[in-house]
Design an enzyme around this catalytic site. Structure first.
Site, PDB file in Angstrom:
ATOM      1  N   LYS A  14       0.823  -1.215   0.000  1.00 39.66           N
ATOM      2  CA  LYS A  14       0.000   0.000   0.000  1.00 39.66           C
ATOM      3  C   LYS A  14       0.853   1.258   0.000  1.00 39.66           C
ATOM      4  CE  LYS A  14      -1.275  -0.772   4.851  1.00 39.66           C
ATOM      5  NZ  LYS A  14       0.038  -0.581   5.427  1.00 39.66           N
ATOM      6  N   ARG A  89      -6.587   1.967  11.931  1.00 41.67           N
ATOM      7  CA  ARG A  89      -6.204   0.593  12.271  1.00 41.67           C
ATOM      8  C   ARG A  89      -7.235  -0.021  13.227  1.00 41.67           C
ATOM      9  NH1 ARG A  89      -1.000   1.050  10.130  1.00 41.67           N
ATOM     10  NH2 ARG A  89       0.494  -0.409  10.962  1.00 41.67           N
ATOM     11  N   ARG A 128      12.398  -6.701   3.244  1.00 40.97           N
ATOM     12  CA  ARG A 128      12.224  -5.266   3.001  1.00 40.97           C
ATOM     13  C   ARG A 128      13.385  -4.442   3.561  1.00 40.97           C
ATOM     14  NH1 ARG A 128       6.348  -2.799   4.447  1.00 40.97           N
ATOM     15  NH2 ARG A 128       6.937  -3.019   6.611  1.00 40.97           N
ATOM     16  N   ARG A 162      13.791  -1.704   8.973  1.00 39.74           N
ATOM     17  CA  ARG A 162      12.969  -1.297  10.107  1.00 39.74           C
ATOM     18  C   ARG A 162      13.104  -2.301  11.253  1.00 39.74           C
ATOM     19  NH1 ARG A 162       7.027   0.097   7.909  1.00 39.74           N
ATOM     20  NH2 ARG A 162       6.548  -0.853   9.917  1.00 39.74           N
ATOM     21  N   ARG A 174       1.874  -8.406  13.903  1.00 44.28           N
ATOM     22  CA  ARG A 174       1.236  -7.292  13.175  1.00 44.28           C
ATOM     23  C   ARG A 174       0.160  -7.810  12.226  1.00 44.28           C
ATOM     24  NH1 ARG A 174       6.641  -5.481  11.282  1.00 44.28           N
ATOM     25  NH2 ARG A 174       5.756  -4.082   9.743  1.00 44.28           N
TER      26      ARG A 174
HETATM   27  P1  AMP Z   1       3.310   0.834   9.462  1.00 47.54           P
HETATM   28  O1  AMP Z   1       4.474   1.634   8.970  1.00 47.54           O
HETATM   29  O2  AMP Z   1       1.992   1.301   8.910  1.00 47.54           O
HETATM   30  O3  AMP Z   1       3.525  -0.653   9.306  1.00 47.54           O
HETATM   31  O4  AMP Z   1       3.218   1.100  11.034  1.00 47.54           O
HETATM   32  C1  AMP Z   1       4.279   0.788  11.909  1.00 47.54           C
HETATM   33  C2  AMP Z   1       3.788   0.751  13.340  1.00 47.54           C
HETATM   34  O5  AMP Z   1       3.308   2.046  13.737  1.00 47.54           O
HETATM   35  C3  AMP Z   1       2.609  -0.180  13.601  1.00 47.54           C
HETATM   36  O6  AMP Z   1       3.017  -1.525  13.795  1.00 47.54           O
HETATM   37  C4  AMP Z   1       2.030   0.437  14.877  1.00 47.54           C
HETATM   38  O7  AMP Z   1       2.834   0.127  15.996  1.00 47.54           O
HETATM   39  C5  AMP Z   1       2.176   1.926  14.605  1.00 47.54           C
HETATM   40  N1  AMP Z   1       0.987   2.486  13.893  1.00 47.54           N
HETATM   41  C6  AMP Z   1       0.929   2.924  12.606  1.00 47.54           C
HETATM   42  N2  AMP Z   1      -0.298   3.372  12.285  1.00 47.54           N
HETATM   43  C7  AMP Z   1      -1.044   3.220  13.410  1.00 47.54           C
HETATM   44  C8  AMP Z   1      -2.404   3.491  13.730  1.00 47.54           C
HETATM   45  N3  AMP Z   1      -3.267   3.984  12.815  1.00 47.54           N
HETATM   46  N4  AMP Z   1      -2.832   3.210  14.998  1.00 47.54           N
HETATM   47  C9  AMP Z   1      -1.996   2.711  15.931  1.00 47.54           C
HETATM   48  N5  AMP Z   1      -0.701   2.408  15.687  1.00 47.54           N
HETATM   49  C10 AMP Z   1      -0.222   2.667  14.444  1.00 47.54           C
END
Ligand code: AMP
Length: 217
Positions: A14, A89, A128, A162, A174
């Site tokens: 995405k 989320r 990644r 990451r 996740r």
């Molecule tokens: P992502 O880069 O979208 O995979 O997000 C990395 C991490 O950030 C996630 O595993 C969560 O710990 C936190 N995170 C990102 N977006 C949200 C959200 N909308 N609500 C809560 N935690 C978030």
């Protein structure tokens, strides 16, 4: 003035699709993961708390998340619309966002859901890495740099992985969270006829074409 949400598990692509659409529509992509990782870099109490939560693969609280997001949405470059990558989320986040948008006479135009099976997602995430300078994301298996060790976008030779992508158990955590939470969010937007499912297993270009066929008429 399109406000678009991209949903899909980590590794569904995405981020890459949102970046392409951002360029084409000339609107920013707001990655809540990126916003939080920036906050986590700051050496203070909240920075440490966020960092711990992200490194466990858990979600930060809805209140904190929306506080951070709201500040970003209210920036000038979002006036003509934006793409949300990684938000909402939880169903509660969707409700908070709608309540906020309603007050501003704004709304979500479309929710694109990228469908990718677990095994592919796990392989994608575990390969990644990203450019340490511009953040462009690559994959050992699916999207290598054109010249080995050199970023296609900015020419940097420094890359990083990451912290939450290193351990497969964190990746699975996740994915579990996504599965548990996404159903009610999808139901919520489905009732508003905003959901579009896209097969996220196809090539990057084919997926993008499918998304454009839906969104740009
Ligand atoms: P992502 O880069 O979208 O995979 O997000 C990395 C991490 O950030 C996630 O595993 C969560 O710990 C936190 N995170 C990102 N977006 C949200 C959200 N909308 N609500 C809560 N935690 C978030």
């Amino acid at each position: 003035m399109p406000n678009i949400i991209f949903m899909g598990p980590a590794g569904s692509g995405k981020g890459a699709q949102a970046a392409m659409l951002s360029k084409e529509l000339n609107i920013p992509t707001i990655s809540t993961g990126l916003l939080l990782r920036d906050k986590a870099k700051v050496d203070n109490k909240i920075g440490h708390e966020i960092s711990e939560i992200i490194n466990r693969g858990d979600l930060v609280s809805d209140e904190l998340m929306f506080d951070v997001l709201k500040k970003r949405i209210e920036m000038k470059d979002c006036e003509n619309g934006y793409i949300l990558d990684g938000f909402p989320r939880t169903k509660q986040q969707a409700l908070i966002l709608d309540e906020y948008l309603e007050k501003k006479n704004s709304f979500i135009d479309a929710v694109v859901v990228l469908d990718v099976p677990d095994d592919i997602v796990i392989k994608r995430i575990s390969g990644r890495f990203q450019c340490a300078r511009c953040g462009t994301v690559y994959s050992k298996y699916f999207k290598k740099t054109k010249i080995d060790g050199v970023c296609d976008n900015c020419g940097s030779v420094e890359f990083s992985v990451r912290a939450d992508d290193v351990d497969v158990r964190l990746i699975v955590n996740r994915l579990d969270i996504y599965k548990n939470m996404s159903k009610s969010i999808i139901d919520y937007y489905n009732k508003k006829s905003l959901i579009y499912f896209i097969n996220g297993v196809n090539s990057i270009d084919k997926i993008y074409q499918d998304i454009k066929n839906i969104l740009i008429k």
